[in-house]
Design a protein around this motif. Structure first.
Motif, PDB file in Angstrom:
ATOM      1  N   ARG A   1       0.837  -1.203   0.000  1.00  0.00           N
ATOM      2  CA  ARG A   1       0.000   0.000   0.000  1.00  0.00           C
ATOM      3  C   ARG A   1       0.873   1.254   0.000  1.00  0.00           C
ATOM      4  O   ARG A   1       0.560   2.250  -0.640  1.00  0.00           O
TER       5      ARG A   1
ATOM      6  N   ASP B   1      -5.254   3.404  -6.303  1.00  0.00           N
ATOM      7  CA  ASP B   1      -6.254   3.196  -5.262  1.00  0.00           C
ATOM      8  C   ASP B   1      -5.941   1.896  -4.508  1.00  0.00           C
ATOM      9  O   ASP B   1      -5.849   0.837  -5.126  1.00  0.00           O
ATOM     10  N   PRO B   2      -5.754   1.967  -3.200  1.00  0.00           N
ATOM     11  CA  PRO B   2      -5.385   0.766  -2.437  1.00  0.00           C
ATOM     12  C   PRO B   2      -6.565  -0.160  -2.128  1.00  0.00           C
ATOM     13  O   PRO B   2      -6.365  -1.240  -1.582  1.00  0.00           O
ATOM     14  N   GLU B   3      -7.753   0.241  -2.480  1.00  0.00           N
ATOM     15  CA  GLU B   3      -8.932  -0.556  -2.121  1.00  0.00           C
ATOM     16  C   GLU B   3      -8.894  -1.993  -2.644  1.00  0.00           C
ATOM     17  O   GLU B   3      -9.222  -2.917  -1.910  1.00  0.00           O
ATOM     18  N   PRO B   4      -8.515  -2.247  -3.906  1.00  0.00           N
ATOM     19  CA  PRO B   4      -8.469  -3.645  -4.363  1.00  0.00           C
ATOM     20  C   PRO B   4      -7.492  -4.494  -3.552  1.00  0.00           C
ATOM     21  O   PRO B   4      -7.775  -5.646  -3.229  1.00  0.00           O
TER      22      PRO B   4
ATOM     23  N   VAL C   1      -6.546  -3.925  -0.399  1.00  0.00           N
ATOM     24  CA  VAL C   1      -7.142  -4.103   0.928  1.00  0.00           C
ATOM     25  C   VAL C   1      -8.223  -5.166   0.882  1.00  0.00           C
ATOM     26  O   VAL C   1      -8.328  -6.014   1.772  1.00  0.00           O
ATOM     27  N   LYS C   2      -9.003  -5.131  -0.185  1.00  0.00           N
ATOM     28  CA  LYS C   2     -10.073  -6.119  -0.349  1.00  0.00           C
ATOM     29  C   LYS C   2      -9.494  -7.527  -0.425  1.00  0.00           C
ATOM     30  O   LYS C   2      -9.997  -8.463   0.215  1.00  0.00           O
TER      31      LYS C   2
ATOM     32  N   ARG D   1      -8.249  -8.668   2.963  1.00  0.00           N
ATOM     33  CA  ARG D   1      -9.398  -9.037   3.805  1.00  0.00           C
ATOM     34  C   ARG D   1      -9.929 -10.414   3.427  1.00  0.00           C
ATOM     35  O   ARG D   1     -10.257 -11.220   4.290  1.00  0.00           O
TER      36      ARG D   1
END
Length: 93
Positions: free
Chosen positions: A20, A26-29, A31-32, A35
């Motif tokens: 990250r 965008d770090p969302e993918p 992070v997803k 998780r």
């Protein structure tokens, strides 16, 4: 098993944090995905622990049955003797 799983989760978290920090996107993918992996690992650990607990319960039950089998035989023999005496008394009366 718990320490190795915790180590794996910590490593995943460190890798995710490092990835990250190095990404400008965008770090969302990412992070997803982390998780998802953590959820899968947690589910696998819960399943493994459930299996271990079930195995331990089965082992305890077998041990209890083995240790109490002789006592059960003695009680059944005593009960049989009591029934024989009861029938003799009933026939004599």
């Amino acid at each position: 098993m718990k320490p190795s799983l915790l180590l794996a989760l910590v490593c995943a978290a460190v890798l995710a944090a490092g990835a990250r920090a190095h990404t400008r996107e965008d770090p969302e993918p990412l992070v997803k995905k982390v998780r998802e992996y953590a959820q899968k690992a947690t589910a696998m650990v819960k399943d493994a622990l459930t299996t271990v607990k079930e195995s331990e319960v089965a082992l305890q039950a077998r041990q209890w049955l083995a240790s109490n089998a002789e006592l059960a035989k003695q009680k059944l023999t005593w009960l049989k003797e009591q029934l024989v005496e009861l029938w003799k008394k009933k026939e004599g009366a």
